[in-house]
Design a protein around this motif. Structure first.
Motif, PDB file in Angstrom:
ATOM      1  N   LEU A  82       0.878  -1.218   0.045  1.00  0.00           N
ATOM      2  CA  LEU A  82       0.074   0.004  -0.049  1.00  0.00           C
ATOM      3  C   LEU A  82       0.950   1.177  -0.014  1.00  0.00           C
ATOM      4  O   LEU A  82       2.169   1.310   0.659  1.00  0.00           O
ATOM      5  CB  LEU A  82      -0.930   0.076   1.081  1.00  0.00           C
ATOM      6  N   CYS A 103      -1.023  -4.864   4.827  1.00  0.00           N
ATOM      7  CA  CYS A 103      -2.370  -5.491   4.764  1.00  0.00           C
ATOM      8  C   CYS A 103      -1.780  -6.859   4.859  1.00  0.00           C
ATOM      9  O   CYS A 103      -2.754  -7.835   4.800  1.00  0.00           O
ATOM     10  CB  CYS A 103      -3.240  -5.360   3.488  1.00  0.00           C
ATOM     11  N   HIS A 105      -0.131  -8.799   2.877  1.00  0.00           N
ATOM     12  CA  HIS A 105       0.117  -9.729   1.943  1.00  0.00           C
ATOM     13  C   HIS A 105       1.402 -10.397   1.803  1.00  0.00           C
ATOM     14  O   HIS A 105       1.585 -11.334   1.069  1.00  0.00           O
ATOM     15  CB  HIS A 105      -0.367  -8.825   0.511  1.00  0.00           C
ATOM     16  N   GLU A 137      -4.652  -6.427  -5.507  1.00  0.00           N
ATOM     17  CA  GLU A 137      -5.726  -6.590  -4.689  1.00  0.00           C
ATOM     18  C   GLU A 137      -6.119  -5.127  -4.152  1.00  0.00           C
ATOM     19  O   GLU A 137      -7.276  -5.126  -3.658  1.00  0.00           O
ATOM     20  CB  GLU A 137      -5.416  -7.745  -3.453  1.00  0.00           C
ATOM     21  N   GLU A 138      -5.201  -4.372  -3.745  1.00  0.00           N
ATOM     22  CA  GLU A 138      -5.592  -3.029  -2.982  1.00  0.00           C
ATOM     23  C   GLU A 138      -6.074  -1.990  -4.193  1.00  0.00           C
ATOM     24  O   GLU A 138      -5.400  -1.198  -4.595  1.00  0.00           O
ATOM     25  CB  GLU A 138      -4.022  -2.665  -2.242  1.00  0.00           C
ATOM     26  N   HIS A 359      -3.764  -1.592   7.147  1.00  0.00           N
ATOM     27  CA  HIS A 359      -4.005  -0.269   6.692  1.00  0.00           C
ATOM     28  C   HIS A 359      -3.447   0.728   7.524  1.00  0.00           C
ATOM     29  O   HIS A 359      -3.604   1.953   7.312  1.00  0.00           O
ATOM     30  CB  HIS A 359      -5.280  -0.048   5.692  1.00  0.00           C
TER      31      HIS A 359
HETATM   32 ZN   LIG Z   1      -5.780  -4.279   2.382  1.00  0.00          ZN
END
Ligand SMILES: [Zn+2]
Ligand SMILES: [Zn+2]
Length: 389
Positions: A82, A103, A105, A137-138, A359
């Motif tokens: 992110l 997040c 990942h 994905e974000e 986040h």
């Molecule tokens: Zn996320």
């Protein structure tokens, strides 16, 4: 229990190193050159049977064949980070200013690599384990891009499973639910144009701030008056921008936000009412107002049979009392929803312990969760693709 499996305990230190390498090298959306290279390199060392790279730009898909033929099961991890400046203070913190794995990942990818290592060694199953590492994905709906590549159709996936870590759930616990699990996620943008001028002469201006305020208030009534209270969603306005000076009525104003809900019919009502309110305010205030409504991903709906199978595998790893089969649905979004529209499957949550929230700039994936995640994936494959007795 399965978590005591020595082989898994043996590889945890190495998988933890992989997780921390990924954490130090966060990349965004589809732009994951280092991450995808790292994942593919580990898969090659592990000795998987097939690797497909550059699926949906930077996705990586690996196939491990079991001891005998049989159906295929997809296991999905996401790889992207992110645009957040990390302040976790951990030794393996992001080395890229402005980006971080907030997040988890990095943990998802590392745990799936760990499962690949176990499955490639043991091959204690009949069929194919398809390991899916997806980008974006974000907010980039990378899962849809992976589906659109056509690869999973060609592979004839029978089922697909996902996993996401969850802060404030104890490490070693799993949770999931049947049916709607995560929300449909939409973004909206509103541009308002009035007539700017001197603050002392509002009658000669058309104030975009007054219109923005009316839109803000109008939206509040959608959830209280227009949608079924038993099937509610939410509208969050997260940004409003207009003006700078004390003595100037600005020319324009803008609004941004997100809509979430667990029912597709609620989603339709909200989108329609937002358009009606924006158009109505434009007319009554005499401004130009344009709403752009972007549907990002649909409701993530777990399939009943696969929820039962996923829960059974988790119970074999951690025991009945550590698996919550009736976790409440959450209003977060997941593009895994696109995969569940095409293949039966389920997403499960794995406890991340007492960490900062997803986040959040202080968040870090909890490495203590790694053996549980690996064990769950390996057990799920062995359970769903059993060897003939
Ligand atoms: Zn996320
Ligand atoms: Zn996530």
């Amino acid at each position: 229990m399965y978590i005591k499996n020595n082989r898994i305990a043996d590889i945890v230190p190495e998988v933890t190193e992989w997780r921390r390498w990924l954490h130090r090298h966060p990349e965004l959306l589809f732009d994951l050159p280092e991450t995808a290279r790292f994942v593919a390199a580990r898969l090659r060392e592990i000795g998987v049977d097939e690797i497909h790279e550059n699926v949906a730009e930077t996705g990586v898909v690996a196939i491990i064949n079991g001891a005998t033929d049989g159906p295929s099961i997809g296991l999905r991890a996401d790889m992207d980070a992110l645009p957040i400046e990390e302040i976790s203070g951990v030794e393996h913190a992001s080395e890229t200013p402005g980006n971080m794995h907030a997040c988890g990942h990095d943990g998802h990818s590392a745990m799936l690599l760990g499962a690949a290592k176990v499955l490639a060694e043991t091959r204690n199953f009949a069929g194919k384990a398809v390991l899916i590492f997806q980008p974006a994905e974000e907010g980039g709906v990378g899962a849809k891009a992976m589906m659109d590549s056509g690869l999973f159709g060609r592979l004839g996936l029978n089922e697909i499973y996902g996993m996401h870590n969850m802060p404030n759930m104890a490490v070693g616990e799993f949770g999931l639910c049947d049916g709607p699990t995560l929300a449909a996620t939409d973004f909206f943008y509103i541009d308002i144009e009035g007539v700017g001028g001197h603050a002392s002469q509002p009658h000669k201006c058309v104030d975009p701030l007054a219109a923005a305020n009316a839109i803000y208030n109008g939206f509040q009534s959608i959830i209280t008056r227009n949608t079924d209270p038993a099937k509610n969603g939410l509208i969050s306005i997260t940004a409003m921008q207009a003006g700078e000076a004390n003595n100037v009525i600005p020319l324009t104003a803008s609004i941004k936000g997100t809509v979430r809900n667990l029912h597709e019919d609620t989603r339709d009502i909200i989108e329609r009412r937002m358009h009606e309110i924006v158009d109505g305010v434009a007319k009554s205030h005499g401004v130009k107002a344009v709403l752009q409504y972007e549907r990002l991903c649909p409701v993530t709906v777990n399939h009943s049979d696969q929820v039962a199978r996923a829960a059974e595998a988790a119970v074999k790893v951690v025991g009945e009392e550590k698996v919550d089969r009736e976790q409440p649905a959450r209003l977060g979004g997941e593009d895994f929803s696109y995969m569940l529209q095409e293949h039966p499957g389920a997403i499960i949550f794995i406890g991340n312990g007492d960490s900062a929230g997803l986040h959040h700039p202080e968040y870090d994936f909890n490495d203590e969760a790694i053996p549980y995640g690996i064990a769950y994936w390996a057990k799920l494959v062995e359970d769903r693709l059993p060897l003939a007795q």
